[in-house]
Design an enzyme around this catalytic site. Structure first.
Site, PDB file in Angstrom:
ATOM      1  N   VAL A  61     117.045 109.631  85.534  1.00 15.59           N
ATOM      2  CA  VAL A  61     118.004 110.178  84.863  1.00 15.59           C
ATOM      3  C   VAL A  61     118.818 110.959  85.542  1.00 15.59           C
ATOM      4  O   VAL A  61     118.652 111.635  86.358  1.00 15.59           O
ATOM      5  CB  VAL A  61     117.178 111.056  83.879  1.00 15.59           C
ATOM      6  CG1 VAL A  61     118.227 111.923  82.828  1.00 15.59           C
ATOM      7  CG2 VAL A  61     116.209 110.313  82.949  1.00 15.59           C
ATOM      8  N   CYS A  62     120.152 110.976  84.930  1.00 21.07           N
ATOM      9  CA  CYS A  62     121.236 111.340  85.811  1.00 21.07           C
ATOM     10  C   CYS A  62     122.100 112.301  84.778  1.00 21.07           C
ATOM     11  O   CYS A  62     122.833 111.686  83.860  1.00 21.07           O
ATOM     12  CB  CYS A  62     122.294 110.417  86.360  1.00 21.07           C
ATOM     13  SG  CYS A  62     123.863 110.968  87.151  1.00 21.07           S
ATOM     14  N   ILE A  63     121.763 113.536  84.724  1.00 21.84           N
ATOM     15  CA  ILE A  63     122.360 114.380  83.859  1.00 21.84           C
ATOM     16  C   ILE A  63     122.717 115.822  84.585  1.00 21.84           C
ATOM     17  O   ILE A  63     121.920 115.892  85.504  1.00 21.84           O
ATOM     18  CB  ILE A  63     121.561 114.882  82.622  1.00 21.84           C
ATOM     19  CG1 ILE A  63     120.219 115.359  82.770  1.00 21.84           C
ATOM     20  CG2 ILE A  63     121.387 113.750  81.548  1.00 21.84           C
ATOM     21  CD1 ILE A  63     119.628 115.826  81.357  1.00 21.84           C
ATOM     22  N   ASN A 112     123.269 106.598  81.393  1.00 22.71           N
ATOM     23  CA  ASN A 112     123.016 107.658  82.138  1.00 22.71           C
ATOM     24  C   ASN A 112     121.655 107.714  83.001  1.00 22.71           C
ATOM     25  O   ASN A 112     121.123 108.696  83.453  1.00 22.71           O
ATOM     26  CB  ASN A 112     123.051 109.201  81.588  1.00 22.71           C
ATOM     27  CG  ASN A 112     124.788 109.221  80.991  1.00 22.71           C
ATOM     28  OD1 ASN A 112     124.883 109.271  79.481  1.00 22.71           O
ATOM     29  ND2 ASN A 112     125.730 109.280  81.782  1.00 22.71           N
TER      30      ASN A 112
END
Length: 167
Positions: free
Chosen positions: A89-91, A82
């Protein structure tokens, strides 16, 4: 007006985190003259592959915070499904509010103005504990996580050691 509200809110959150630190991370300003750029250090969560690591990241807040989410980018090396190659950051909670145009997330999972630096950092620490390989930012890391867990563990162990040497 929005700039003043955002700056005031961020100063308040910084003051609160300074007075009452939260386990798992430390946070401060990159430069005291700019409350919109934060330097954070995430301590690898216990009982995870990242345990014992010290990972630096930058939180960059938009002028219309808290209506829009900040971005978070690791400045330390990171290998995680992620986290993009450039460290971003990919959330879900860092995605703009509203419905997901791709249909992966509900509006409730995405950014909301109730989130704070603390809730963002807790979500990132949680992400380190349990990667989501269903919708990866780093396809190679996700593939390795799914298909070759031993190599994934070795690679993460290397970045944990490297993060300790950087102290």
């Amino acid at each position: 007006m929005g700039d003043t509200l955002a700056a005031s809110l961020l100063r308040k959150q910084l003051k609160e985190l300074t007075k009452h630190p939260v386990d798992g991370f430390s946070a401060g300003l990159v430069d005291d003259s700019n409350v919109f750029e934060w330097q954070v250090t995430i301590i690898g969560p216990p009982d995870t592959l990242y345990e014992g690591g010290f990972f630096n990241a930058k939180l960059s807040f938009p002028k219309d915070y808290p209506n829009s989410p900040p971005t978070c980018r690791f400045t330390s090396e990171m290998w995680h499904p992620n986290v993009y190659d450039d460290g971003k950051v990919c959330i879900s909670i860092l995605h703009n509010p509203g419905d997901d145009p791709h249909g992966y997330e509900t509006a409730a999972e995405r950014w909301s103005p109730v989130h704070t630096v603390e809730t963002i950092m807790i979500s990132i620490i949680s992400m380190l504990s349990s990667p989501n390989d269903e919708s990866p930012a780093n396809v190679d890391a996700a593939k390795m996580w799914r298909e070759n867990r031993d190599d994934f563990k070795k690679r993460v162990a290397r970045i944990v050691r490297k993060s300790q040497e950087m102290l």
